[in-house]
Design a protein around this motif. Sequence first.
Motif, PDB file in Angstrom:
ATOM      1  N   CYS A 301       0.910  -1.142   0.000  1.00 16.32           N
ATOM      2  CA  CYS A 301       0.000   0.000   0.000  1.00 16.32           C
ATOM      3  C   CYS A 301       0.956   1.199   0.000  1.00 16.32           C
ATOM      4  CB  CYS A 301      -0.864  -0.041   1.264  1.00 16.32           C
ATOM      5  SG  CYS A 301      -1.948   1.372   1.442  1.00 16.32           S
ATOM      6  N   ASN A 302       0.917   1.982  -1.043  1.00 18.11           N
ATOM      7  CA  ASN A 302       1.958   3.001  -1.243  1.00 18.11           C
ATOM      8  C   ASN A 302       1.638   4.306  -0.498  1.00 18.11           C
ATOM      9  OD1 ASN A 302       3.819   4.790  -2.221  1.00 18.11           O
ATOM     10  ND2 ASN A 302       3.584   4.212  -4.359  1.00 18.11           N
ATOM     11  N   PRO A 303       2.478   4.671   0.492  1.00 22.21           N
ATOM     12  CA  PRO A 303       2.195   5.894   1.264  1.00 22.21           C
ATOM     13  C   PRO A 303       2.771   7.167   0.649  1.00 22.21           C
ATOM     14  CG  PRO A 303       4.054   4.747   2.238  1.00 22.21           C
ATOM     15  CD  PRO A 303       3.666   3.965   1.015  1.00 22.21           C
ATOM     16  N   VAL A 304       3.506   7.037  -0.429  1.00 24.79           N
ATOM     17  CA  VAL A 304       4.205   8.208  -0.982  1.00 24.79           C
ATOM     18  C   VAL A 304       3.226   9.017  -1.845  1.00 24.79           C
ATOM     19  CG1 VAL A 304       6.260   8.991  -2.213  1.00 24.79           C
ATOM     20  CG2 VAL A 304       6.321   6.859  -0.917  1.00 24.79           C
ATOM     21  N   ARG A 318      -2.606  26.969 -11.512  1.00 26.05           N
ATOM     22  CA  ARG A 318      -2.496  27.470 -12.891  1.00 26.05           C
ATOM     23  C   ARG A 318      -3.857  27.472 -13.600  1.00 26.05           C
ATOM     24  NH1 ARG A 318       2.163  24.045 -12.816  1.00 26.05           N
ATOM     25  NH2 ARG A 318       0.993  22.436 -13.934  1.00 26.05           N
ATOM     26  N   GLY A 319      -4.873  27.043 -12.862  1.00 25.06           N
ATOM     27  CA  GLY A 319      -6.221  27.007 -13.436  1.00 25.06           C
ATOM     28  C   GLY A 319      -6.435  25.837 -14.378  1.00 25.06           C
ATOM     29  N   GLU A 320      -5.579  24.815 -14.263  1.00 25.69           N
ATOM     30  CA  GLU A 320      -5.721  23.645 -15.155  1.00 25.69           C
ATOM     31  C   GLU A 320      -6.655  22.610 -14.525  1.00 25.69           C
ATOM     32  OE1 GLU A 320      -1.136  24.139 -16.712  1.00 25.69           O
ATOM     33  OE2 GLU A 320      -1.746  22.213 -15.852  1.00 25.69           O
ATOM     34  N   PRO A 321      -7.316  21.803 -15.370  1.00 26.37           N
ATOM     35  CA  PRO A 321      -8.221  20.788 -14.806  1.00 26.37           C
ATOM     36  C   PRO A 321      -7.445  19.635 -14.161  1.00 26.37           C
ATOM     37  CG  PRO A 321      -8.081  20.563 -17.182  1.00 26.37           C
ATOM     38  CD  PRO A 321      -7.272  21.777 -16.834  1.00 26.37           C
ATOM     39  N   VAL A 322      -8.063  18.982 -13.198  1.00 31.53           N
ATOM     40  CA  VAL A 322      -7.436  17.789 -12.589  1.00 31.53           C
ATOM     41  C   VAL A 322      -8.413  16.626 -12.696  1.00 31.53           C
ATOM     42  CG1 VAL A 322      -5.986  19.087 -10.973  1.00 31.53           C
ATOM     43  CG2 VAL A 322      -8.263  18.366 -10.253  1.00 31.53           C
ATOM     44  N   GLU A 323      -7.864  15.409 -12.607  1.00 33.06           N
ATOM     45  CA  GLU A 323      -8.718  14.216 -12.646  1.00 33.06           C
ATOM     46  C   GLU A 323      -9.501  14.124 -11.341  1.00 33.06           C
ATOM     47  OE1 GLU A 323      -8.513  11.862 -15.215  1.00 33.06           O
ATOM     48  OE2 GLU A 323      -7.063  13.145 -16.246  1.00 33.06           O
ATOM     49  N   LYS A 324     -10.569  13.324 -11.356  1.00 30.89           N
ATOM     50  CA  LYS A 324     -11.349  13.155 -10.119  1.00 30.89           C
ATOM     51  C   LYS A 324     -10.648  12.194  -9.156  1.00 30.89           C
ATOM     52  CE  LYS A 324     -14.834  14.573  -7.886  1.00 30.89           C
ATOM     53  NZ  LYS A 324     -15.110  15.974  -7.599  1.00 30.89           N
ATOM     54  N   SER A 325      -9.804  11.288  -9.701  1.00 33.62           N
ATOM     55  CA  SER A 325      -9.068  10.390  -8.798  1.00 33.62           C
ATOM     56  C   SER A 325      -7.708  10.009  -9.380  1.00 33.62           C
ATOM     57  CB  SER A 325      -9.885   9.122  -8.529  1.00 33.62           C
ATOM     58  OG  SER A 325     -10.041   8.388  -9.703  1.00 33.62           O
ATOM     59  N   TYR A 326      -6.768   9.785  -8.488  1.00 29.75           N
ATOM     60  CA  TYR A 326      -5.413   9.355  -8.858  1.00 29.75           C
ATOM     61  C   TYR A 326      -5.073   8.135  -8.013  1.00 29.75           C
ATOM     62  CZ  TYR A 326      -4.941  13.958 -11.006  1.00 29.75           C
ATOM     63  OH  TYR A 326      -5.124  15.076 -11.786  1.00 29.75           O
ATOM     64  N   VAL A 327      -4.733   7.036  -8.677  1.00 28.59           N
ATOM     65  CA  VAL A 327      -4.399   5.824  -7.925  1.00 28.59           C
ATOM     66  C   VAL A 327      -2.890   5.589  -8.020  1.00 28.59           C
ATOM     67  CG1 VAL A 327      -4.828   3.340  -7.694  1.00 28.59           C
ATOM     68  CG2 VAL A 327      -6.680   4.849  -8.408  1.00 28.59           C
ATOM     69  N   VAL A 328      -2.244   5.449  -6.858  1.00 24.21           N
ATOM     70  CA  VAL A 328      -0.784   5.296  -6.868  1.00 24.21           C
ATOM     71  C   VAL A 328      -0.388   3.840  -7.177  1.00 24.21           C
ATOM     72  CG1 VAL A 328      -0.449   7.217  -5.254  1.00 24.21           C
ATOM     73  CG2 VAL A 328      -0.644   4.916  -4.359  1.00 24.21           C
ATOM     74  N   GLU A 329       0.822   3.675  -7.687  1.00 22.02           N
ATOM     75  CA  GLU A 329       1.273   2.329  -8.096  1.00 22.02           C
ATOM     76  C   GLU A 329       1.656   1.461  -6.904  1.00 22.02           C
ATOM     77  OE1 GLU A 329       4.384   2.237 -11.007  1.00 22.02           O
ATOM     78  OE2 GLU A 329       3.241   3.619 -12.267  1.00 22.02           O
ATOM     79  N   GLU A 330       1.419   0.144  -7.043  1.00 21.24           N
ATOM     80  CA  GLU A 330       1.713  -0.750  -5.916  1.00 21.24           C
ATOM     81  C   GLU A 330       2.219  -2.104  -6.405  1.00 21.24           C
ATOM     82  OE1 GLU A 330      -1.138   0.552  -2.557  1.00 21.24           O
ATOM     83  OE2 GLU A 330      -2.381  -0.204  -4.171  1.00 21.24           O
ATOM     84  N   ASN A 331       2.944  -2.771  -5.505  1.00 25.62           N
ATOM     85  CA  ASN A 331       3.611  -4.012  -5.854  1.00 25.62           C
ATOM     86  C   ASN A 331       3.211  -5.145  -4.895  1.00 25.62           C
ATOM     87  OD1 ASN A 331       5.542  -5.588  -7.170  1.00 25.62           O
ATOM     88  ND2 ASN A 331       6.914  -3.820  -7.316  1.00 25.62           N
TER      89      ASN A 331
END
Length: 347
Positions: A301-304, A318-331
């Motif tokens: 479970c990636n804490p970074v 900067r007024g740019e759009p962002v995604e609704k979710s970001y999932v971090v990589e895990e091993n």
Amino acid sequence: MKKIIGKLKKLVFGHVSILIVLLCIVPLFFVGGGLFRGVEIEQAPMEQEDLIVVGVSQLGSESGWRSAHTLSIQDALTKDAGYFLILNNARQMQENQIKAIRGFISQRVDYIVFAPVIESGWETVLREAKDAEIPVIIIDRMVDVRDESLYTTWIGTDTKEEGKKAGRWLERYLRKMGRASEEINIVVLQGTLGSTAELGRTKGFCEIAEYHDNWHILEQRTGDFTATRGKEVMWDMLRRHEDIDILVSQNDDMTMGAIEAMQEAGISFGEYGAVTVISFDAIYDALELVKKGWINVDIECNPVQGAYIDKIIQRLERGEPVEKSYVVEENVFTKENVEKFMDDRTY
Ligand code: AHR
């Protein structure tokens, strides 16, 4: 006597008039200088005006993973990077988080970031943040709200997938050991009930378990993501069930507590033991135990997540759009691959 009273009056009235003059003049210096905002944010005085003020409500400090998560936020949101960070530790209590968020709103911070201890019960406070037009970034765990516009974005891990990874690993392991059709007894140490990490891991693992009539989940109980509770609950489960084959422990801290319980009870575990150990998080100390063969598999479970927060805030600035979710990589770590990852591990 009259003379003394006269002198005293002069002294007192003299000071009062100086005070009145000061009270009238001083605010004039600051009008337009944004001081009022500085005064409201106790921790962000005038010289921080150019910094982006971020209020972070961390849910607690229950685990090694949590310490790494907090550190990653502190490392990313530094003054050098342009931030003024207000970090609050909620000590595992939702009401403390709600209080902290309300505090951030009344301080008029630029962004609110928070890791919700459980999923439910956030609607009201998130609406207050929305009404105050403060963007909210949710990290680590998720909130269960009907109206997704109550938060800007979420950064976290796919906890259901983590649970499934544990189940799939167990399928492969039992096959490899020639035990695929044996009766298998499983106990589960769950995290804080109602938290995303607990809900997702429980659901993901159970989905795989459902395909196997010979997998028996004898008991699932919470150890609250702490080593102490993990040990206590494992003790009790060992007392109640003689024939545990598999321990699924939803974080490394509980696993370490459970290992202590098994050692004290004289139960063997790990690679050559009676109880196969499946853990989650993959913090450095646990990876040491994977290397030793005490933990059979550790699902990362990636804490970074700090760098993601920084990137998202910069985009929003900067007024740019962002995604609704970001999932971090895990091993997934086992004795076979663990060593090559340990050198770079900082937590
Ligand atoms: O939400 C992530 C979980 O919370 C981690 O697995 C656990 O260690 C932490 O307390």
